[in-house]
Design an enzyme around this catalytic site. Structure first.
Site, short mmCIF file in Angstrom:
data_model
loop_
_atom_site.label_atom_id
_atom_site.label_comp_id
_atom_site.label_asym_id
_atom_site.label_seq_id
_atom_site.Cartn_x
_atom_site.Cartn_y
_atom_site.Cartn_z
N GLY A 1 -43.67 -6.26 -1.87
CA GLY A 1 -43.59 -7.56 -2.94
C GLY A 1 -43.08 -6.93 -4.12
O GLY A 1 -43.46 -6.01 -4.52
N ASP B 1 -39.09 -17.32 -4.97
CA ASP B 1 -38.48 -16.37 -4.25
C ASP B 1 -38.58 -17.09 -2.83
O ASP B 1 -39.79 -17.19 -2.30
CB ASP B 1 -38.63 -15.03 -4.14
CG ASP B 1 -37.97 -14.16 -5.52
OD1 ASP B 1 -37.20 -14.91 -6.13
OD2 ASP B 1 -38.45 -13.07 -5.55
N LYS C 1 -36.78 -12.21 -12.93
CA LYS C 1 -36.78 -10.76 -13.62
C LYS C 1 -37.75 -10.99 -14.87
O LYS C 1 -38.56 -10.16 -15.22
CB LYS C 1 -35.31 -10.29 -14.14
CG LYS C 1 -34.57 -9.85 -13.03
CD LYS C 1 -33.36 -9.34 -13.27
CE LYS C 1 -32.09 -9.28 -12.18
NZ LYS C 1 -32.66 -8.35 -11.10
N ASP D 1 -38.00 -4.10 -12.43
CA ASP D 1 -38.68 -4.95 -13.35
C ASP D 1 -40.20 -4.23 -13.56
O ASP D 1 -40.57 -4.05 -14.93
CB ASP D 1 -39.19 -6.03 -12.58
CG ASP D 1 -37.81 -6.98 -12.31
OD1 ASP D 1 -36.88 -6.96 -13.00
OD2 ASP D 1 -37.81 -7.88 -11.46
N ASN E 1 -41.24 -11.19 -13.50
CA ASN E 1 -41.86 -10.12 -12.96
C ASN E 1 -41.94 -9.17 -13.95
O ASN E 1 -43.22 -8.33 -13.87
CB ASN E 1 -40.54 -9.63 -11.95
CG ASN E 1 -40.61 -10.12 -10.88
OD1 ASN E 1 -41.43 -11.07 -10.30
ND2 ASN E 1 -39.47 -10.02 -10.03
#
Ligand code: ADP
Length: 292
Positions: free
Chosen positions: A276, A16, A43, A241, A46
């Site tokens: 985050g 990211d 995803k 997530d 995560n």
């Protein structure tokens, strides 16, 4: 010592690129931003990290590029204790990225899937043993649908439970919905998911996440809210997530769906109290203390 639950996540791994600015530039304009951060995301990654922090043995099946982002993301997954032997590094596509701009008014995101879309059904076929030895498989929709379908097929062939987080929003074929054990859309994703399929027929496997409200499941033919926990909110990125990773861990431990949703709500609530997506994900001990 009890055996750790084994969870396999088949999904995306992204870097990211987060830019913070006071506003968005208008057409043709260049402005100065305030800060820039590189943060591991995607995803799949995560949800794998969420499950690993909660004490599971986690395998991830995915793809990154041979570029610096790919190498860094693999290192960061390793630091979290996630097994990365089944992540392929491809030369013909760059590592997936999400370019995220956060301003005071709004967020804007562009995702470039890159290597995530180089994952092939054959790649998961080669991981059949790992899938078969898992307690739960977890999937999302940031990799090709053909890969999701093959992974779900292999998991069900071996009687492994499957959680499919249908994000980003996409209509799914009835056959796939029939095979998975649980779907975890938010309200928007649920609308899109059942465009081609009768939602009522599958209501028992749908867990709708509703942000600060918690989640809704259907039990004994009735809708039932499993309420979330009131917490000071710092950053809700990655809440979904964390919920999915935690749900997989809780179900692997044999919890009922209701108890598993309560556990996952607690993990997700803790995650929004910190900055985050992966940064805020709690450990098993933190969730247990919170639920006491
Ligand atoms: P997504 O981020 O995928 O849209 P949601 O916003 O529905 O998903 O959030 C997923 C889960 O995270 C919720 O069901 C809830 O358990 C938890 N959660 C999200 N926002 C909050 C909040 N403000 N307070 C407590 N829990 C939250």
């Amino acid at each position: 010592m009890t055996k750790k639950p084994v969870i396999t996540v088949i999904g995306s791994i992204n870097m990211d690129l987060v830019t913070i600015a006071s506003r968005f530039p208008s057409q043709g304009e260049t402005i100065l931003g305030e800060a820039f951060h590189l943060v591991p995301g995607g995803k799949g990654a995560n949800q794998a990290v969420a499950a690993a922090r909660l004490g599971a043995e986690v395998h991830i099946i995915g793809a990154v590029g041979t570029d610096a982002f790919g190498t860094e993301l693999l290192r960061s997954l390793e630091r979290e204790g996630v097994h990365i032997d089944n992540v392929k590094q491809v030369t013909h596509r760059g590592t997936g990225i999400a370019s995220i701009t956060i301003s005071e008014q709004d967020n804007r995101i562009i995702v470039v899937p890159g290597a995530n879309h180089a994952l092939r059904p054959d790649d998961v076929e080669q991981c059949e043993k790992i899938i078969a030895s898992s307690n739960v498989c977890v999937l999302q929709l940031e990799i090709p649908l053909s890969v999701v379908e093959r992974a779900v097929f292999l998991a069900k062939k071996h009687g492994v439970r499957v959680i499919l987080n249908p994000a980003p929003a996409h209509p799914l074929p009835q056959k796939l919905i029939e095979q998975v054990d649980f779907l975890t859309p938010n309200e928007h994703e649920r609308e899109i998911l059942f465009q081609q399929v009768d939602a009522n027929a599958f209501a028992d496997k749908v867990i709708v996440t509703e942000g600060a409200r918690g989640v809704t499941i259907r039990k004994g033919g009735k809708q039932m809210l499993i309420p979330s926990f009131r917490v000071p909110v710092v950053d809700t990125t990655g809440a979904g997530d964390t919920f999915n990773g935690a749900l997989a861990v809780a179900l692997s431990k044999g919890m009922s769906l209701e108890d598993a949703c309560r556990f996952a709500n607690a993990a997700a609530a803790l995650s929004v109290t910190k900055l985050g997506a992966q940064g805020g994900m709690p450990t098993e001990g933190e969730v247990e203390r919170f639920l006491k």
